[in-house]
Each structure stands twice: as structure tokens, then as C-alpha cells.
Design a protein around this motif. Structure first.
Motif, PDB file in Angstrom:
ATOM      1  N   SER A 177      15.358  44.765  10.969  1.00 35.01           N
ATOM      2  CA  SER A 177      15.245  45.096  12.391  1.00 35.01           C
ATOM      3  C   SER A 177      16.610  45.097  13.069  1.00 35.01           C
ATOM      4  N   GLU A 179      19.341  46.377  12.158  1.00 38.92           N
ATOM      5  CA  GLU A 179      20.150  47.584  11.972  1.00 38.92           C
ATOM      6  C   GLU A 179      20.304  48.379  13.261  1.00 38.92           C
ATOM      7  N   LEU A 180      19.255  48.454  14.048  1.00 40.20           N
ATOM      8  CA  LEU A 180      19.359  49.114  15.345  1.00 40.20           C
ATOM      9  C   LEU A 180      19.384  48.099  16.471  1.00 40.20           C
ATOM     10  N   GLN A 181      18.480  47.151  16.399  1.00 36.06           N
ATOM     11  CA  GLN A 181      18.226  46.294  17.557  1.00 36.06           C
ATOM     12  C   GLN A 181      19.410  45.386  17.885  1.00 36.06           C
ATOM     13  N   LEU A 183      22.659  46.124  17.319  1.00 34.67           N
ATOM     14  CA  LEU A 183      23.930  46.839  17.488  1.00 34.67           C
ATOM     15  C   LEU A 183      24.598  46.413  18.794  1.00 34.67           C
ATOM     16  N   VAL A 191      21.585  46.244  21.699  1.00 34.31           N
ATOM     17  CA  VAL A 191      20.535  47.232  21.950  1.00 34.31           C
ATOM     18  C   VAL A 191      19.239  46.547  22.385  1.00 34.31           C
ATOM     19  N   TYR A 192      18.845  45.473  21.693  1.00 32.81           N
ATOM     20  CA  TYR A 192      17.552  44.864  22.045  1.00 32.81           C
ATOM     21  C   TYR A 192      17.595  44.233  23.430  1.00 32.81           C
TER      22      TYR A 192
END
Lengths: 317, 317
Positions: A177, A179-181, A183, A191-192
């Protein structure tokens, strides 16, 4: 979110049981017991396996629901497990939701839908039905935020119309999770965290009598520090916390995701409860289907009680 | 992606028709024509509306599929429109996929699923079925990347096993897609560019004989400059390009998303084709259901031919 919060209050139990059946979780004699019934109902032989699993899933779910309905406030069927069987599985998903609702449980449909505006409006019928017909029987659904506001607004509107709720993915419990959240954004947040701020905003006009909006957030039990920080960051956002138990999260890990009154979150366990029979030491292949279901029921109830008591100690301290 | 690329080559048409029925898109006399049939089949009166729409959707879809099957390579049913009607709608979704496949079309299921590893594996049965049974009849599905690699890997494995494909959301066509996708990351890239790099990596071991992997990307026609840059950035990733026509994208906008050989992308239009009858100037409320369906068919075919010809000029230049 008032209905869910009141159901939690009534049971003094901030936990939700994930109804995520798989072939490995249903005792084989239960599946086998439907062989004759299914053989007569399918159109072609290759459908037998999925049709038989589908009816077995329903029997299994009903057994678990009956065993826990008086001690937990909510269930969370994961639609993927049913979709895996095709449309026959989707039927069983809705029957499971309907049965759980009939037993007084709040039904959180884990569907993780998300699409652009007009399409999101179609998905939002999960909540507000077709005319007077509610085919899905869900009290809330999970939603994916990757499409942004216009993919969320139709769900919020449908939730408000039907006195229901949504939970938006913010920080999921799985290993990748991050990998995007996680960043790092140019503004210094992650991001999250940016998604968290959006979620708090999406709910702002739907805050209920207990201080939480109709737009909740999914925050994994496997991220206790981030969850605690999100609790501060999102004061009007109720959390659905997956990842407890089989995925590694403990009662101590999730404690920080609750507010000072011991509200603000509900913790999900799936395999840890519905698969508890496998760790009971009491199962035998020689059991009848009914005996195996009795073991599923008693094991699930005990596991649900244990989880409740662990959460009570950690949260209502 | 070989099967799709070859289907595009056979028709010399890089377009896909979105089968996204809504109540407003199906001529009312077609819906009305199923009133008697439906009244006898439902369990309770409140189900009539959704059941009647469901069967009307299938008739409408079948009419459109028959009208375009020889000139387009693929269709893209949007499952949200069917889920909006409940399980009866999901049945119609699979029947639509099956019928389209029987007519030789590549079926791209726009389902935008996404979940953590074990759950993603359940969703991946959309592609590899249950034993020998393929209940969904899809050749590819769309997937959401917010959960990261472990939510994608099961789909890639299922696609490889079943000779199918997936398309991961990268840069969607809707207005608020920028809220997450365009965020500036600390490393100087944007979120969607980071996702693009992940997608290119996810497909790396599944590159087919035409140079493209089984892991495609969804890149909206409404972002022509970004799409052009992504074409460079993702040399082995085939693009599904929504947002053409009704959402504002033109043939010129999408031209940069194709490679130098005129391959590398397929452009979707939904309302512009399946709703073309509404702009034909030939519709009348006094038409019979069959007459209305004939108009749906001829209008859809003409719109599909126009789109094909526009794309040929812009892409195969």
C-alpha cells in the motif's frame, strides 16, 4: 454514521466481522452436502463447482451471522469473494447482506468501487436502490478515492438520501500500500495525508449527532502510528480498521485510532473469526456437515467474544 | 495484448464501443415492451422496475453489438450501469459479455476493481474463472492502482494464465481526476507519472509479439499532452483511452497516444455511439419497440463508422 455508532454502543463492541468466505474456509463436508441440490439447478456441468460453493457460502455465512448477531454490531462481506464465483456468487452476496440486516446487523459492503461522476452515480445505487427496491441491502460501502471528488460526490449524496454511509480508502493494510499512499508530496505531506484531508472535506456537510460524518476512512491496523496521527487529522471521520488478527494488527495497534471517548473506529477481523474453527483443534473430517457448521458457529462466537474483550480493554480503558 | 492488437488490425479500427446503458439511453418503448414478461418473473412488485430495465438493457446491447460487430474490434461494458440494477443487472452484464464474445468481439470489462492481495486474487477470477467455468466472459478488466503491487500481481498472473489483459487506471478522464493524479511529488514527478512507471514495470514480464505487455493503462482523451508524454514514458504499455466524444476528447486529442506505427492505443466512446439515435433527428415516440431498436442500430453503426474514419485520419496518417 449515527446508526453504526449506536449499534457499537448497544453491543459495547467496536468490531465488525468480515464475511469473506473462500473454499479453504468452508468445511468440505458443508460444500459436499449441496452436491445433489446443485446438480439439478445448473445449466452445464462446468458450473457445478461455483454453484455449489455459492450455496455453501450462504449456509456458512448464515451460521456465522446467527452465532454472532447478538454480540457484534456489524458485518463486512467482501464482495470479491462472491464475484469470484460469477453472478451466482453475487446473488449470494446480496442474500448474505439481506440476512445479516434482518438479524439487526449493520452491513458494510466491502466493494471498493470508484469511477468517474456519471458512473459513480450508477454504483451509488448500491446505497439508494432503484425506486423502492434495495437490491443490495448494504448500510455502507467502501469507495476508492483515485478518481477524486466527482467520483465520491454521488456516493455521499446517495448515502445522505438513504441514511447510509461510505468509507473511503486512505491507508490500506496491505504491504505494498505504501507504493502510492506513502509517496512524499512536494508540499511536505504524503499522498495518504492529502487523501485524508479530502475525505474529511467530503464528509463535512453530513456530520451526525455523534460528531462523525457519513464519509468514513479505511485505515489499516498495520499502521498504528499513522492511524493515530490520522485520528487527530480527521476529527469528524469515522475509521474502518482492517488488518486486525490474521494480517498482524493487535488491539494495542488500533487503540490510537479511537477518540478519547472510545468511539471513532470499528475494527474488522475476517479469517480470525470466520476461520477460527480451523484453529479450534476440534475439527475432524469425519464430522457431518451439521457438526462442522456447529463448530464453525461456536468457534466464531468465541473468537468474536475474545476480540471484543481485547478491544474493550485496549479502547474503553 | 496480442489478441486485442490483432483485432484492431483486422478491423483497421482502434476504437471500442462502451456498452453503458442507462434508463435515458434506452428508448422507452423498448423498456415498455418487456412489461408483461417481467411482471410474471419477479418475486415482489418493487423489483419490476429494475428487472424490466435489465432485460431492456440486454436487448439494447444485443442490437448494438449486432450493428457494429463487423466494424469494431472490441466492446467495453461498464459494470456499474448493471450493478445499479442489483444482481439481475449483473446477470445481464455477463450475458452481454458472453454475447459480444460470441460475435467475435474482444470484451473489455470496465470493472475498476482493486483490493489487497488475497482479495485481489478473488477478483482476478473475473479473468481465469472457476475451474473450467468462465462466468464473466471478459477478455480484459480495468483495475485501480491505489493499493499497489500486491493488489495488481494476482490480476497479472490470472491474465497470463488465461491469455487475457488488464488496464490499470493512470490518468482518468474526469474533471476532478487531478486532485490525486496530478499532485506534485517531492522527487519532481507527479502521482500519475509514478503510477505510470509502476504500470510499465507490472507488465514487464508479459510483453507479447507486438511489443506491448498484458498490463495496459487507462489514459483519458481529455489529457492530450499528458497522454503524449505517457506514450513516450510507457513504451510497452497499451492505452485504453476513454473520454472521446461526449466527454470532449477529439481524434486529434488522442493521436499522440498512439505509437509511430499507429498502434498502442484503443479509444472508447460510449454515449456518442450507443446514444447516437437520440441525435439522429429520426426518433419518434410513436415508433414501435422494433422500429426504435432499428434506429438505435443504424445510428450506432453510423456513429461507429464516423469515429473509425476520424481515428483513421488522425492516427493512420
Amino acid at each position: 454514521m449515527d446508526r453504526l455508532i449506536e449499534a457499537i454502543d448497544n453491543t459495547q463492541n467496536p468490531s465488525v466481522v468480515g464475511l469473506d468466505p473462500t473454499e479453504a474456509l468452508v468445511p468440505p463436508q458443508v460444500v459436499a452436502s449441496f452436491a445433489d441440490e446443485v446438480r439439478d439447478s445448473v445449466e452445464s456441468p462446468e458450473e457445478i463447482e461455483s454453484a455449489q460453493l455459492a450455496v455453501a457460502y450462504f449456509e456458512y455465512n448464515r451460521t456465522i451471522i446467527d452465532a454472532i448477531a447478538d454480540i457484534v454490531p456489524a458485518v463486512k462481506p467482501q464482495i470479491a469473494m462472491y464475484e469470484a464465483l460469477g453472478p451466482a456468487g453475487v446473488d449470494i452476496y446480496t442474500m448474505t447482506c439481506e440476512y445479516a440486516a434482518q438479524q439487526g446487523l449493520y452491513v458494510l459492503g466491502d466493494i471498493k468501487r470508484g469511477d468517474i461522476g456519471s458512473t459513480a452515480a450508477a454504483y451509488a445505487h448500491h446505497l439508494n436502490g432503484v425506486g423502492d427496491f434495495d437490491p443490495w441491502h448494504e448500510d455502507a460501502v467502501t469507495v476508492n478515492p483515485y478518481l477524486g471528488t466527482d467520483g465520491i460526490t454521488p456516493f455521499v449524496e446517495a448515502a445522505a438520501e438513504a441514511d447510509k454511509d461510505i468509507f473511503v480508502l486512505v491507508r490500506t493494510s496491505n504491504p505494498s500500500s505504501s507504493e502510492l499512499q506513502m509517496l512524499d508530496l512536494a508540499d511536505g505531506t504524503k499522498v495518504y495525508e492529502h487523501v485524508a484531508d479530502l475525505v474529511e472535506g467530503w464528509g463535512a456537510e453530513t456530520i451526525g449527532s455523534h460528531g462523525y460524518s457519513r464519509v468514513g476512512a479505511v485505515v489499516g491496523a498495520t499502521h498504528p502510528e499513522e492511524g493515530k496521527a490520522l485520528r487527530e487529522r480527521m476529527p469528524h471521520t469515522f475509521f474502518l480498521v482492517p488488518g486486525y488478527g490474521a494480517q498482524g494488527g493487535t488491539a494495542a495497534d488500533v487503540a490510537g485510532m479511537f477518540d478519547k471517548q472510545g468511539s471513532g473506529a470499528i475494527v474488522n477481523s475476517s479469517r480470525g473469526i470466520i476461520g477460527a474453527w480451523k484453529k479450534s483443534g476440534k475439527y475432524s473430517e469425519s464430522m457431518t456437515a451439521d457438526e462442522a457448521l456447529d463448530l464453525v458457529a461456536s468457534s466464531a462466537r468465541q473468537a468474536a467474544l475474545d476480540m471484543r474483550d481485547n478491544l474493550r480493554v485496549a479502547v474503553y480503558r
